[in-house]
Structures are given as structure tokens and as C-alpha cells.
Design an enzyme around this catalytic site. Structure first.
Site, PDB file in Angstrom:
ATOM      1  N   GLU A 288      39.553  30.221  45.317  1.00 46.24           N
ATOM      2  CA  GLU A 288      39.953  29.449  44.135  1.00 46.24           C
ATOM      3  C   GLU A 288      41.466  29.229  44.093  1.00 46.24           C
ATOM      4  O   GLU A 288      42.106  29.389  43.060  1.00 46.24           O
ATOM      5  CB  GLU A 288      39.449  30.139  42.853  1.00 46.24           C
ATOM      6  CG  GLU A 288      37.933  30.264  42.835  1.00 46.24           C
ATOM      7  CD  GLU A 288      37.360  30.839  41.548  1.00 46.24           C
ATOM      8  OE1 GLU A 288      38.068  31.578  40.854  1.00 46.24           O
ATOM      9  OE2 GLU A 288      36.176  30.541  41.251  1.00 46.24           O
ATOM     10  N   ASP A 367      28.247  34.092  40.665  1.00 46.42           N
ATOM     11  CA  ASP A 367      29.367  34.423  39.783  1.00 46.42           C
ATOM     12  C   ASP A 367      28.883  34.958  38.445  1.00 46.42           C
ATOM     13  O   ASP A 367      29.086  34.304  37.418  1.00 46.42           O
ATOM     14  CB  ASP A 367      30.228  33.155  39.592  1.00 46.42           C
ATOM     15  CG  ASP A 367      31.590  33.489  39.007  1.00 46.42           C
ATOM     16  OD1 ASP A 367      31.950  34.677  38.983  1.00 46.42           O
ATOM     17  OD2 ASP A 367      32.286  32.553  38.583  1.00 46.42           O
ATOM     18  N   GLU A 395      31.742  36.471  30.350  1.00 45.93           N
ATOM     19  CA  GLU A 395      32.066  35.076  30.659  1.00 45.93           C
ATOM     20  C   GLU A 395      30.850  34.158  30.572  1.00 45.93           C
ATOM     21  O   GLU A 395      30.910  33.103  29.946  1.00 45.93           O
ATOM     22  CB  GLU A 395      32.701  34.992  32.054  1.00 45.93           C
ATOM     23  CG  GLU A 395      32.995  33.565  32.485  1.00 45.93           C
ATOM     24  CD  GLU A 395      33.693  33.483  33.834  1.00 45.93           C
ATOM     25  OE1 GLU A 395      33.979  34.533  34.439  1.00 45.93           O
ATOM     26  OE2 GLU A 395      33.962  32.352  34.289  1.00 45.93           O
TER      27      GLU A 395
HETATM   28  C1  GCV Z   1      39.751  35.472  37.783  1.00 47.21           C
HETATM   29  C2  GCV Z   1      35.117  33.010  38.223  1.00 47.21           C
HETATM   30  C3  GCV Z   1      35.867  32.926  36.933  1.00 47.21           C
HETATM   31  C4  GCV Z   1      37.366  32.970  37.173  1.00 47.21           C
HETATM   32  C5  GCV Z   1      37.703  34.245  37.946  1.00 47.21           C
HETATM   33  C6  GCV Z   1      36.894  34.256  39.236  1.00 47.21           C
HETATM   34  C7  GCV Z   1      37.106  35.533  40.028  1.00 47.21           C
HETATM   35  O1  GCV Z   1      35.310  31.868  38.980  1.00 47.21           O
HETATM   36  O2  GCV Z   1      35.494  31.772  36.245  1.00 47.21           O
HETATM   37  O3  GCV Z   1      38.024  32.948  35.939  1.00 47.21           O
HETATM   38  O4  GCV Z   1      39.069  34.319  38.219  1.00 47.21           O
HETATM   39  O5  GCV Z   1      35.524  34.151  38.934  1.00 47.21           O
HETATM   40  O6  GCV Z   1      36.247  36.392  39.955  1.00 47.21           O
HETATM   41  O7  GCV Z   1      38.104  35.652  40.715  1.00 47.21           O
END
Ligand code: GCV
Length: 672
Positions: A288, A367, A395
Site C-alpha cells: 500500500e 483484510d 475496521e
Molecule cells: C495501516 C488495511 C487498512 C489500512 C491498514 C492496512 C494494513 O488496508 O484499511 O488502514 O494500514 O490494512 O494492515 O497495513
């Protein structure tokens, strides 16, 4: 406002009163034996409780009669005999017994004594009743950690805490350390009471300000470490793989460059001179947008081992995250499957990671969805130290506006046997548990007061992964509401026990996942991610729904499992229904084990889920006379939002699939 948590912060804010849970301990005569900073903490805890409830605590005296003895065994001949009969307690284990009217906790390590103290608190009056044969308690693993996704500087999109639903950060505010050390210390106490022994204090997405925590801002991390240390918590830091470039001015962060290795060695030396018991680093690399070893054509083992080598002389550990996938996919390309990514990247590297590297693996391949299969990586790397990563911050499970107690979900993951019933379970084979923290500066710590149960359950499952989570919930209820009448205990179980499945029912069905609003991930959006670069998740058309991940006709993900799971998941006939749409694309008329079609299941479960949320709201309303008014009001207010949101989920999902499939609800209910 009282902070009703399992065992409360002491002596800090007069409003943070100790709960009744401390009465049994505080009204007795206690001897604390041993020396060291954590023994001082134990003594301080008992002294405070006695101050509240009238008991007495004596330090390092001999003879006399005590109700409770908390003792660090010394290497005397007498102790050698006792310890010989107890067996190896390690640094964190303890023995508890009661004979001749005295309850005794024996530990070898100071952390063990601290955990023994909290054990007595959990037992309450039972700790002082009758004779109790010796029980020995040891954690299943030494790694029981919470990762904070806290930013030092407020991020323009993610705010102070990424995916945080409990207010601001406990550690940081407006670009610097927040400086409320008493509260940080109180947090350490809360974590120790749950059994957690490590914390990472900043977001794994390391932005510019946060990168500097490693070097010129390490003093701020040291202050946090100092506040957590009295409760046996080791502090960790998330760092950027590009630190030699970003902070050191080097032209490369290539792990094979001598200058890069030297830079890390020097940076780590600085860290340990500020924090001698520093735990280590957490790294999100090539994920990411975070930098990583792929830039230099190196593997993730090369990357992890670079940092491991720098930490090794000091006993530190690098936590390397396996959350590596392509977030710039083309939705038209049906061969790329995000679920495959962690295994494809990491399984071939088994055996290549340094001994002080831990590969931190999300529990599912995607996720933290409400339902995912267990990640195949957890069964595929026997020569690597693996930790399973859970997400206490909700989340994708209601963002602490919905009640969603995750104990049963986590327990299913930990009890899963990657190699079938005969082999070790995930909980038995991993080297530790990590969770993304759900705590912030909210007066109730977790935003939704009932989300405290997730924090507590995580800590207790990390201590003993095979435990029945409902027993853990009983403990949490007992500690949080020490003199709760049966009606309250029953009510709390009624609203918490099945809350994960309720949430699953009114959100994404049968393992399909990800039907959330993009970005903030709250509320329904069936096609929110369907045509986005982050991955494609349901492939619904007029005839059917689900992702074909079979080896025969799909992405081949099912073949990443060993036997028996590769075979079980390969066929829609044997795949468990709860994961059906994760593994298979099936017609809406596909018949499930209970005789219903997939489309009817979608309708039914959404109606049921909303009814269950409404019923939970009703049960909670009926507990108003038994719960602190502020606590009750906060939960009641959140239930309004939960029920509103559940109805929105129901109506959007049902309407979408009615319109897509043209198949009416067999029961003729209102669908729009
Ligand atoms: C901290 C998901 C979440 C992100 C998070 C990522 C991760 O994509 O939406 O906010 O980033 O996981 O675990 O690194």
C-alpha cells in the site's frame, strides 16, 4: 466519568476509582516478597487497594500469618525444593495455591508476579476461600502484542489514529508526544491485567514525521517506554524501510549495501541507548505504497534480515508483516487474486528469515473481513517464526459503533488445524499473537464500552489460545461488573455472545466480504470495490455470485492449503457454506446444507440480522437500572446507530440482489 475497565488505573485521577473487583484483595493482609521494579509495582497495587478497602500490605517480612503471599522465589535451598516441584515457570509464569488459610502466588520472574497478582484479582473472593491445590499458569507464548496505528501528526485522510474508533491517540497529539504519562501508565496497567506484554506505538504506515521517531525523536518514544515499563510492557516502533534514505541521506536502502547495514546498526545503537529494553521494529514493506526491498530486487527475507541483524546484538526482534499485495490491480484482469498474495510472496521464503525475525500474518488472506478462511501462510512456513495478526479495532466489523464481540471469530482461527484434525492448531503452532489496538483517549478507552471485551479477550487468548472465549467473556463481565446480579450477567451475554454472527448476518453473506464503502469502510456499498484497483470481491451478475478460487477453474487459491483443506475448499459440494462465496462462484439457486438457496439465504440472514440487532437494543434498554448511567447511555446511543446501519445494510444488499437476480423473496417481505 468512571473508566470501567477490568482493573482500573490507580492513584492518578480521583475520578478513576478502583472497581469493586479490588475489594477482596484490598481488604486482606498481604505479604509481598522480592525485589525489583515490577515487584514494586505489585506492592504499589496492593497498597493502593488496601488504602481503598482497609487491608494491610507488608513488604519482605518473615513469619506471621497472611491471607495472601505474593513471592518472588529466590535461589535458596528451600526455594529450590518448591520450584523443583512446580516446574519451569519462566519469566512470566506463576503458581497459585491456598493452604492453611493462606493463598500463595509464587513466581520466578517479576512479570510472573505481576500476572499472579492479576490472577488473584480475577478470582476475587474465591482466591481466599477453602483450600486450593497448586495451579501453574504460563503463557503459551512470550509474544502478546498490541500494535497501535497511531500517527504523531494528524494525517489529512486518516486522522490521528488510522482506523481508530476510540478518539485520539493515547501517545501522540498534534505532531508530538501527548505527555499524559499517567494515562499511558494506566494503559500499561490495563494491558498487563489482560496479559499483554508488548506495544508498538505508531502506525505501520510510517509518514514523514513518524519516521523521525527512530532517530531524532527517540526521546519521545523513551518517555512512553518509561511509562509502560512498570507493567512489564516492552515498547516497539514501526519504522520505514527507506529510513537510510529518508533520515540518513543515503542514496539507497538496499539491504545488500554495506553503508545501509551500517546506518541501521548505528540507528539501533541510538535506540537502545535511549531504551535499553526496547522490543524491536514493526515493518510494513512493499505494501500500500510503503517502501520495501522489491525496489532493489531483494526478497522480503533479505529486507527483514537486514533489520534483524541490527537488532540482534541487543536482543530485539523485527516484526515483518506479510500483508504484501498489489493494490494497483486492473479489475478486468481476472487472473490476479489478492487472496493469493501473502502465500505467493512468503511461503517460498520459509527457513530464510533470521531467528529474531517474526513474520506477522493477518489471520485471513484478505483484510480482517467479518468472515475469511484462515490464511494458508499460517500452515505453510514451519521453519519461520510466525505471529498471527488480529484486528481488535473494528475496521470492518462495525467500527465500535456496533457491538461485535470477536472472541468466537478469533477462537475459530486459533483452533483451526492447517493440516487437519491430527496436526497442531494455529494457536499451538504460531509464536505469538498481535492485535491492532482498539484503544484511544476515549473516556471508556474503546469508544464503545462493550468493545473493552475485545481488548480483554485478545489478551487472554494470547495467553492461552485454546481457551473457550465464552469463559473469557465471563471473566471480563466479572471484573467489569464485580457484583453484577444474574440479570445483568445474562443480559451482557445476550448482547455479546452472538454479536459477531449477528453482524455477519446483516452485512456480507457467506464469506463474500468487502461490500463496504470505500475509504472509510463503514456501511454498505455492494460495488464499492468491485471495479477498483484494490481487488475484486463478489463478481455478482444476473445468474450468480462469488469468486472462483478453485484450482480447477479459478484463481488457484484453494490449492495454497495443505490437505485436507485444499480438497475441502476446492469443491462447492464440500466447502463450508459460511465460506462458499469466498471460494466459489455459484448460481443464486445453489442449495446450501440447510436446504435454502443462496439467494434465499441472503434475504433471510439480512432480515434475521436486523431483528437480532433490534432485540439486543431492547435487552440493553432493560438493563438501565443495573449499569452506571454514563456507561448505559453511551451503549444505548450506539445501539441506535447500529440498528439504523443494520437496516441500511439489509435494504441495500437485499435490493441489490433482488434487482440483480430477479428472484423474489419466498416470504414476500419488503425489499426495495
Ligand atoms: C495501516 C488495511 C487498512 C489500512 C491498514 C492496512 C494494513 O488496508 O484499511 O488502514 O494500514 O490494512 O494492515 O497495513
Amino acid at each position: 466519568m468512571p473508566l470501567t475497565v477490568p482493573v482500573l488505573p490507580v492513584g492518578i485521577d480521583p475520578a478513576w476509582l478502583p472497581p469493586e473487583a479490588f475489594r477482596p484483595l484490598g481488604s486482606r493482609r498481604t505479604l509481598v516478597q522480592g525485589a525489583g521494579p515490577l515487584v514494586d509495582t505489585v506492592h504499589g497495587e496492593v497498597a493502593y487497594a488496601c488504602g481503598q478497602f482497609g487491608g494491610e500490605v507488608v513488604r519482605n517480612a518473615a513469619d506471621d500469618a497472611y491471607d495472601l503471599v505474593l513471592r518472588l522465589a529466590r535461589q535458596t535451598a528451600a526455594d529450590a525444593g518448591v520450584l523443583g516441584s512446580i516446574g519451569d515457570l519462566g519469566d512470566e509464569g506463576f503458581a497459585y495455591e491456598r493452604a492453611d488459610e493462606t493463598a500463595t502466588v509464587t513466581a520466578v520472574g517479576q512479570r510472573g508476579l505481576l500476572y499472579g497478582l492479576f490472577h488473584v484479582v480475577r478470582l476475587g473472593e474465591d482466591a481466599f476461600r477453602g483450600a486450593r491445590a497448586r495451579e501453574v499458569h504460563r503463557p503459551a507464548s512470550a509474544l502478546r502484542m498490541l500494535d497501535h496505528w497511531d500517527n504523531v501528526a494528524v494525517h489529512p485522510v486518516m486522522g490521528q489514529v488510522e482506523r481508530g474508533y476510540a478518539g485520539g491517540s493515547l501517545f501522540w497529539r498534534d505532531g508530538g508526544a501527548r505527555g499524559e504519562w499517567d494515562r499511558v501508565r494506566a494503559y500499561g496497567r490495563l494491558l498487563a491485567a489482560c496479559g499483554v506484554n508488548a506495544v508498538s506505538v505508531n502506525n505501520v504506515n510510517v509518514h514523514e514525521t513518524e519516521a523521525h521517531l527512530l532517530t531524532d525523536r527517540i526521546d519521545q518514544v523513551a518517555r512512553i517506554a518509561g511509562a509502560l515499563r512498570p507493567y512489564g510492557i516492552r515498547t516497539h516502533l514501526s519504522v520505514t524501510f527507506a529510513a537510510p534514505v529518508v533520515l540518513g541521506g543515503l542514496s539507497t536502502a538496499d539491504p545488500f549495501e554495506g553503508a545501509v547495514r551500517e546506518w541501521w546498526a548505528e540507528a539501533v545503537r541510538g535506540v537502545y541507548s535511549a531504551i535499553p529494553d526496547f522490543g524491536g521494529f514493526v515493518v510494513k514493506a512493499d505494501s500500500e505504497g510503503q517502501p520495501g526491498p522489491f525496489t532493489y530486487g531483494r526478497s522480503h527475507a533479505d529486507g527483514a534480515n537486514l533489520l534483524a541483524a541490527a537488532l540482534e546484538p541487543y536482543g530485539g526482534t523485527v516484526h515483518w508483516r506479510a500483508f504484501v499485495y498489489d493494490h494497483r490491480q486492473d479489475w478486468r484482469d481476472r487472473t490476479t487474486d489478492r487472496a493469493r498474495a501473502a502465500y505467493d510472496h512468503f511461503a517460498p521464503l520459509d527457513g530464510e528469515f533470521a531467528d529474531n525475525a517474526v513474520l506477522q500474518v493477518k489471520h485471513g488472506p484478505l483484510d480482517f473481513q467479518v468472515r475469511e478462511p484462515v490464511s494458508p501462510v499460517l500452515g505453510a512456513m514451519p521453519r519461520t517464526r510466525l505471529a498471527v495478526e488480529l484486528q481488535a479495532t473494528q475496521e470492518y466489523t462495525g467500527q465500535q459503533r456496533h457491538v461485535c464481540w470477536l472472541g468466537p471469530m478469533w477462537s475459530e482461527v486459533l483452533r483451526f488445524g492447517p493440516h487437519g484434525d491430527g496436526g497442531a492448531s494455529v494457536g499451538e503452532s504460531v509464536r505469538g499473537l498481535v492485535a491492532v489496538s482498539n484503544v484511544g483517549d476515549d473516556p471508556f478507552w474503546t469508544g464503545h464500552p462493550l468493545a473493552q471485551a475485545n481488548l480483554y479477550t485478545f489478551g487472554r487468548l494470547a495467553w492461552q489460545p485454546g481457551r473457550d472465549p465464552h469463559g473469557v467473556l465471563d471473566e471480563w463481565i466479572g471484573l467489569t461488573f464485580p457484583s453484577a446480579p444474574e440479570r445483568l450477567v445474562g443480559g451482557l451475554h445476550a448482547v455479546l455472545d452472538g454479536s459477531w454472527r449477528t453482524y455477519e448476518k446483516y452485512t456480507a453473506p457467506l464469506g463474500v466480504g468487502f461490500m463496504v464503502q470505500p475509504g472509510h469502510h463503514y456501511g454498505p456499498s455492494v460495488d464499492g470495490y468491485e471495479y477498483s484497483p484494490w481487488g475484486t470481491y463478489h463478481f455478482a451478475d444476473r445468474d450468480g455470485i462469488g469468486v472462483d478460487r478453485s484450482a480447477a477453474t479459478g484463481t488457484g487459491y484453494a490449492a495454497q492449503y495443505g490437505k485436507p483443506w485444499a480438497e475441502v475448499y476446492e469443491s462447492a459440494a464440500t466447502c463450508p457454506d459460511e465460506l462458499l462465496l469466498f471460494f466459489h462462484h455459484v448460481p443464486y439457486g445453489h442449495v446450501l446444507a440447510d436446504g435454502r438457496t443462496v439467494i434465499q439465504h441472503i434475504y433471510d440472514s439480512h432480515f434475521e440480522g436486523v431483528e437480532e440487532a433490534e432485540e439486543a437494543r431492547r435487552v440493553w434498554a432493560g438493563l438501565a437500572d443495573l449499569v452506571d448511567p454514563a456507561w448505559h447511555a453511551r451503549v444505548a446511543e450506539r445501539y441506535e446507530e447500529q440498528v439504523r446501519s443494520a437496516r441500511e445494510w439489509r435494504d441495500q444488499i437485499n435490493s441489490y440482489f433482488l434487482r440483480k437476480s430477479g428472484v423474489p423473496d419466498a416470504r414476500g417481505r419488503t425489499i426495495y
